[in-house]
Motif scaffolding. Structure first.
Motif, PDB file in Angstrom:
ATOM      1  N   LEU A   1       0.811  -1.219   0.000  1.00 27.22           N
ATOM      2  CA  LEU A   1       0.000   0.000   0.000  1.00 27.22           C
ATOM      3  C   LEU A   1       0.844   1.269   0.000  1.00 27.22           C
ATOM      4  CD1 LEU A   1      -2.841  -1.058   2.473  1.00 27.22           C
ATOM      5  CD2 LEU A   1      -2.854  -1.080  -0.027  1.00 27.22           C
ATOM      6  N   VAL A   2       1.961   1.265   0.727  1.00 23.92           N
ATOM      7  CA  VAL A   2       2.800   2.473   0.755  1.00 23.92           C
ATOM      8  C   VAL A   2       3.367   2.780  -0.635  1.00 23.92           C
ATOM      9  CG1 VAL A   2       4.899   3.486   1.720  1.00 23.92           C
ATOM     10  CG2 VAL A   2       3.302   2.286   3.213  1.00 23.92           C
ATOM     11  N   PRO A   3       4.010   1.825  -1.335  1.00 24.72           N
ATOM     12  CA  PRO A   3       4.475   2.145  -2.692  1.00 24.72           C
ATOM     13  C   PRO A   3       3.347   2.526  -3.648  1.00 24.72           C
ATOM     14  CG  PRO A   3       5.556   0.174  -1.891  1.00 24.72           C
ATOM     15  CD  PRO A   3       4.466   0.488  -0.920  1.00 24.72           C
ATOM     16  N   VAL A   4       2.223   1.790  -3.606  1.00 23.57           N
ATOM     17  CA  VAL A   4       1.121   2.096  -4.519  1.00 23.57           C
ATOM     18  C   VAL A   4       0.591   3.505  -4.268  1.00 23.57           C
ATOM     19  CG1 VAL A   4      -1.260   1.499  -5.104  1.00 23.57           C
ATOM     20  CG2 VAL A   4       0.454  -0.292  -4.913  1.00 23.57           C
ATOM     21  N   GLY A   5       0.425   3.883  -2.998  1.00 26.52           N
ATOM     22  CA  GLY A   5      -0.079   5.219  -2.687  1.00 26.52           C
ATOM     23  C   GLY A   5       0.869   6.325  -3.114  1.00 26.52           C
ATOM     24  N   LEU A   6       2.147   6.190  -2.761  1.00 25.34           N
ATOM     25  CA  LEU A   6       3.121   7.234  -3.109  1.00 25.34           C
ATOM     26  C   LEU A   6       3.311   7.353  -4.615  1.00 25.34           C
ATOM     27  CD1 LEU A   6       5.854   6.646  -0.355  1.00 25.34           C
ATOM     28  CD2 LEU A   6       4.129   8.454  -0.444  1.00 25.34           C
ATOM     29  N   LEU A   7       3.376   6.223  -5.301  1.00 28.84           N
ATOM     30  CA  LEU A   7       3.615   6.270  -6.748  1.00 28.84           C
ATOM     31  C   LEU A   7       2.382   6.750  -7.508  1.00 28.84           C
ATOM     32  CD1 LEU A   7       5.637   2.961  -7.088  1.00 28.84           C
ATOM     33  CD2 LEU A   7       6.512   5.288  -7.315  1.00 28.84           C
TER      34      LEU A   7
ATOM     35  N   TYR B   1       9.282  15.693  -4.782  1.00 30.59           N
ATOM     36  CA  TYR B   1       8.512  14.490  -4.461  1.00 30.59           C
ATOM     37  C   TYR B   1       9.244  13.232  -4.928  1.00 30.59           C
ATOM     38  CZ  TYR B   1       4.406  11.572  -3.707  1.00 30.59           C
ATOM     39  OH  TYR B   1       3.550  10.600  -3.252  1.00 30.59           O
ATOM     40  N   GLY B   2       9.951  13.331  -6.055  1.00 29.91           N
ATOM     41  CA  GLY B   2      10.750  12.197  -6.513  1.00 29.91           C
ATOM     42  C   GLY B   2      11.853  11.837  -5.526  1.00 29.91           C
ATOM     43  N   LEU B   3      12.491  12.849  -4.925  1.00 35.09           N
ATOM     44  CA  LEU B   3      13.510  12.583  -3.906  1.00 35.09           C
ATOM     45  C   LEU B   3      12.888  11.937  -2.665  1.00 35.09           C
ATOM     46  CD1 LEU B   3      15.642  15.863  -4.143  1.00 35.09           C
ATOM     47  CD2 LEU B   3      16.228  13.585  -5.015  1.00 35.09           C
TER      48      LEU B   3
END
Length: 416
Positions: free
Chosen positions: A227-233, A274-276
């Motif tokens: 969930l964390v990667p899916v949300g941030l990406l 945000y990319g950093l």
């Protein structure tokens, strides 16, 4: 642990009957008999466990993550600039169809088929073999699923473009590919960090392993890893979709976020910051977690006996090999994304290193280096071949078929 108990009573010469309701139980564990009363030979107890297996909770979580991704993607396209949704983007890294393209197509097809076959085989082994229903192999199951996602996000489109005179992709499809590739990479890194934590608890705190790595903890770790990667990406792709376009050509075999950002007419400091942040949260933190886990494992192993050191090495070697391989792949991918002009051969080699080889490498390493998986292969494949030869299809998920208890059917042999 939840249990359901059936009492079978049989009088002298009379048929067996059950006291209490008869229930069909969907379970992978076979029932077994234990004497309810040591002094009586006419009473037996059937005990079977109904607790949800490790991997079932993980698969439910994966379905939830898939639904979340689809909802986020729908929101993304409902809010983005609709005029760019079906705009065609040209992939200029491809040359016109020729012998080199056909060679790359065959290689890509072989690697893609091998990747799918190896990961599906690993998943079937984990699902079928009760000996592999452990947290470590639950995480490995999700790593195999993640590898299939990464391969399917890139390979079919690359093979289509290799045979096309004008390789094109819609802007919406390009954004979807960016999201899937980034989710594949970051979720794999997060899962490797979770597996390192599992190995740390197993080696450094073996007596507390089952109290620390509980089903709730496994589900929570998998939820964070997805969930964390899916949300941030998803937020990153949404910010990218808001940029105005003034160029419509990408010199890559497939879309990546930096290449899509370069299509814009303006430079956004918010996207750069945000990319950093994403790099720190999804790459640096998992790397530090793995590094700290192995430092602790090494310090504990150096104080242990030679036999304990050998067992720790055999347990951690597959994970460490995969982690180093994937880290090197990510490093080359980052360097590749920073280059503006790369030949078709260079593009294909990078795509192979980053997308095709790691998902194929993971099941092969674990299949060769892990003794329990090798044993499962030796047990499962002959049994599957026998089922196929007898005309019965192999059951990938046999727990979905209700068990039949002979003693509960009329006319069946009774318990002694």
């Amino acid at each position: 642990m939840m249990k359901e108990v059936f009492y079978l009573h049989r009088g002298p010469g009379g048929p067996a009957r059950t006291s209490g309701p008869q229930v069909r139980v969907h379970t992978r564990e076979p029932w077994f008999t234990t004497p309810e009363n040591p002094g009586s030979q006419h009473q037996r107890t059937l005990v079977h466990h109904t607790r949800e297996p490790w991997f079932t909770a993980g698969l439910r979580l994966l379905c939830v993550v898939g639904d979340c991704m689809m909802k986020m993607y729908e929101v993304l396209f409902l809010t983005m600039n609709q005029s760019f949704l079906y705009t065609a983007v040209s992939l200029t890294a491809y040359s016109p169809p020729g012998p080199l393209n056909y060679l790359f197509f065959v290689l890509c097809l072989l690697l893609y088929g091998s990747t799918l076959s190896a990961n599906v085989l690993l998943m079937v082994l984990i699902l079928r073999d009760p000996a592999l229903h452990k947290p470590m192999y639950t995480f490995l199951l999700h790593l195999a699923l993640n590898g299939i996602l990464g391969s399917c996000a890139v390979c079919p489109k690359v093979m289509e473009s290799l045979l096309s005179h004008t390789p094109l992709v819609s802007y919406g499809g390009c954004l979807l590919q960016v999201l899937c590739i980034n989710v594949y990479a970051t979720c794999a890194y997060a899962l490797l960090a979770v597996m390192a934590y599992d190995r740390y608890i197993s080696i450094c705190r073996p007596l507390q392993y089952h109290s620390v790595i509980t089903p709730a903890r496994v589900t929570g770790l998998l939820a964070v890893a997805y969930l964390v990667p899916v949300g941030l990406l998803s937020v990153q792709v949404y910010l990218t979709s808001r940029l105005p376009l003034c160029r419509f050509a990408i010199n890559k075999l497939f879309c990546d976020n930096l290449a899509v950002v370069k299509l814009s007419c303006v430079r956004s400091s918010l996207i750069d910051a945000y990319g950093l942040l994403i790099t720190f949260c999804l790459v640096v933190l998992p790397f530090v977690c793995v590094l700290l886990s192995y430092m602790k494992i090494l310090s504990v192993s150096l104080k242990a006996s030679k036999d304990s050191q050998r067992k720790a090495l055999s347990t951690c070697a597959p994970h460490l090999i995969i982690f180093i391989n994937f880290s090197v792949s990510i490093l080359f991918s980052v360097l590749y994304n920073r280059t503006s002009s790369v030949s078709l051969l260079g593009n294909f080699l990078n795509s192979t290193l980053f997308v095709l080889l790691p998902p194929l490498f993971h099941p092969l390493v674990y299949g060769i280096r892990t003794q329990e998986i090798r044993r499962s292969i030796h047990r499962t494949i002959p049994r599957t071949c026998c089922l196929l030869a007898s005309g019965q299809g192999p059951l990938i998920y046999p727990s979905l078929r209700p068990l039949r208890y002979p003693s509960l059917r009329p006319g069946a042999p009774q318990l002694p």
